[in-house]
Design a protein around this motif. Structure first.
Motif, mmCIF file in Angstrom:
data_model
loop_
_atom_site.group_PDB
_atom_site.id
_atom_site.type_symbol
_atom_site.label_atom_id
_atom_site.label_comp_id
_atom_site.label_asym_id
_atom_site.label_seq_id
_atom_site.Cartn_x
_atom_site.Cartn_y
_atom_site.Cartn_z
ATOM 1 N N MET A 237 28.967 -26.942 -19.413
ATOM 2 C CA MET A 237 28.576 -27.622 -18.172
ATOM 3 C C MET A 237 27.095 -27.998 -18.210
ATOM 4 O O MET A 237 26.706 -29.067 -17.737
ATOM 5 C CB MET A 237 28.880 -26.747 -16.964
ATOM 6 N N LEU A 238 26.279 -27.124 -18.776
ATOM 7 C CA LEU A 238 24.852 -27.403 -18.885
ATOM 8 C C LEU A 238 24.607 -28.629 -19.748
ATOM 9 O O LEU A 238 23.738 -29.465 -19.449
ATOM 10 C CB LEU A 238 24.128 -26.189 -19.462
ATOM 11 N N ALA A 239 25.389 -28.782 -20.815
ATOM 12 C CA ALA A 239 25.262 -29.963 -21.668
ATOM 13 C C ALA A 239 25.743 -31.221 -20.951
ATOM 14 O O ALA A 239 25.112 -32.280 -21.018
ATOM 15 C CB ALA A 239 26.054 -29.749 -22.962
ATOM 16 N N LEU A 240 26.859 -31.106 -20.219
ATOM 17 C CA LEU A 240 27.391 -32.256 -19.483
ATOM 18 C C LEU A 240 26.465 -32.653 -18.340
ATOM 19 O O LEU A 240 26.403 -33.829 -17.964
ATOM 20 C CB LEU A 240 28.783 -31.926 -18.952
ATOM 21 N N LEU A 241 25.724 -31.688 -17.815
ATOM 22 C CA LEU A 241 24.788 -31.936 -16.728
ATOM 23 C C LEU A 241 23.729 -32.975 -17.095
ATOM 24 O O LEU A 241 23.189 -33.672 -16.232
ATOM 25 C CB LEU A 241 24.113 -30.616 -16.320
ATOM 26 N N LYS A 242 23.455 -33.115 -18.376
ATOM 27 C CA LYS A 242 22.474 -34.094 -18.833
ATOM 28 C C LYS A 242 23.008 -35.516 -18.736
ATOM 29 O O LYS A 242 22.253 -36.486 -18.789
ATOM 30 C CB LYS A 242 22.054 -33.790 -20.268
#
Length: 290
Positions: A237-242
């Motif tokens: 999710m942290l990666a997709l948040l970008k």
């Protein structure tokens, strides 16, 4: 307009070690809160919110979970013959429509992120809900997922339910850092899985209810491990948040962490007290004990 959320994923492959020996043979998701298994409470939440397809990510020897939502003709015949109409009605309530329940096996317990990745073929290129069965949210009006879907209909993107936890317990959860307000919700700036004491950006813990876009699978594909040596959904999710916005929603209702013994017992009491047929009796028994 945001694509409609039709599917929900339920990760039910865990070993339930905190409830041994009760979970030595029986899946922890089949432990009952009053008279319904944990997994039924969560499936009923999803169904009431409009979910049409139910995807169970199970472990070996956990077929009983999917079987719970199927018909059992012999039992139904016995109940009918004995005039047990109330019991028949309760059984009917647990059934899922034909063709709506699906399962896939997570061969190894490699983490929540890996469990979600195992469901990728059944989810396809659609947004989906993710519900953790060991978290119950007791509400008086719309259930938690329905509240989240209302927000999703307005904003689209990705939605995470959060709730405040005591500061000394933050290190046991995934937590969010909030950015600017966007109407009735807040944007999420960052997520941290089980932060070290004193480093958490907020005390808002991830509740165990998510609405995610299918691009999350792209970031789970690498099977990179994070906290605890497991493949964490938080890292993906942290990666997709970008690339895509995430919104935090505080659902109205009382949260029970049924992954802990105290939370599980509290849920049983609270749900029993919410039942008109049990409330007075349970209160009387509590008074005797105290």
């Amino acid at each position: 307009m945001a694509a409609r959320v039709r599917k929900a994923v339920f990760p039910v492959a865990g070993l339930g070690t905190r409830f041994l020996p009760a979970t030595k043979v029986m899946p922890k998701e089949m432990l009952t809160v009053v008279d319904r298994p944990l997994i039924q409470h969560v499936v009923e939440e999803a169904r009431a919110a409009g979910i049409e397809q139910f995807i169970f990510v199970t472990g070996p020897n956990k077929s009983v979970i999917k079987e719970h939502f199927a018909q059992h003709p012999e039992l139904e015949q016995v109940l009918a013959a004995r005039g047990k109409t109330a019991e028949l009605a309760e059984l009917a309530r647990s059934l899922l429509p034909p063709g709506s329940a699906h399962s896939v096996i997570q061969e190894e317990p490699l983490g929540l992120g890996h469990a979600v990745w195992c469901a990728r073929e059944l989810v396809g290129e659609e947004p989906f809900a993710l519900l953790l069965p060991d978290v119950l949210v007791q509400t008086q009006g719309k259930n938690c997922l329905a509240q989240m879907l209302d927000i999703y209909d307005q904003h689209g993107a990705n939605i995470i339910a959060v709730y405040p936890v005591p500061e000394d317990q933050v290190q046991s959860y995934g937590v969010v850092a909030l950015g600017r307000r966007d109407g009735d919700v807040s944007r999420i700036d960052s997520l941290v899985e089980k932060p070290k004491p004193g480093t958490a950006p907020t005390n808002l813990a991830i509740l165990g209810r998510y609405i995610l876009q299918p691009e999350i699978f792209d970031f789970l594909l690498a099977h990179e491990t994070g906290a605890g040596g497991e493949i964490q959904i938080t890292d993906a999710m942290l990666a997709l948040l970008k690339q895509q916005p995430f919104y935090a929603v505080q659902c109205e209702g009382r949260v029970f962490d049924c992954g802990s013994k105290a939370g599980f017992l509290a849920a049983n009491i609270a749900y029993a007290l919410d039942r008109p047929d049990l409330r007075d009796t349970v209160l009387a028994e509590i008074e005797k004990l105290t």
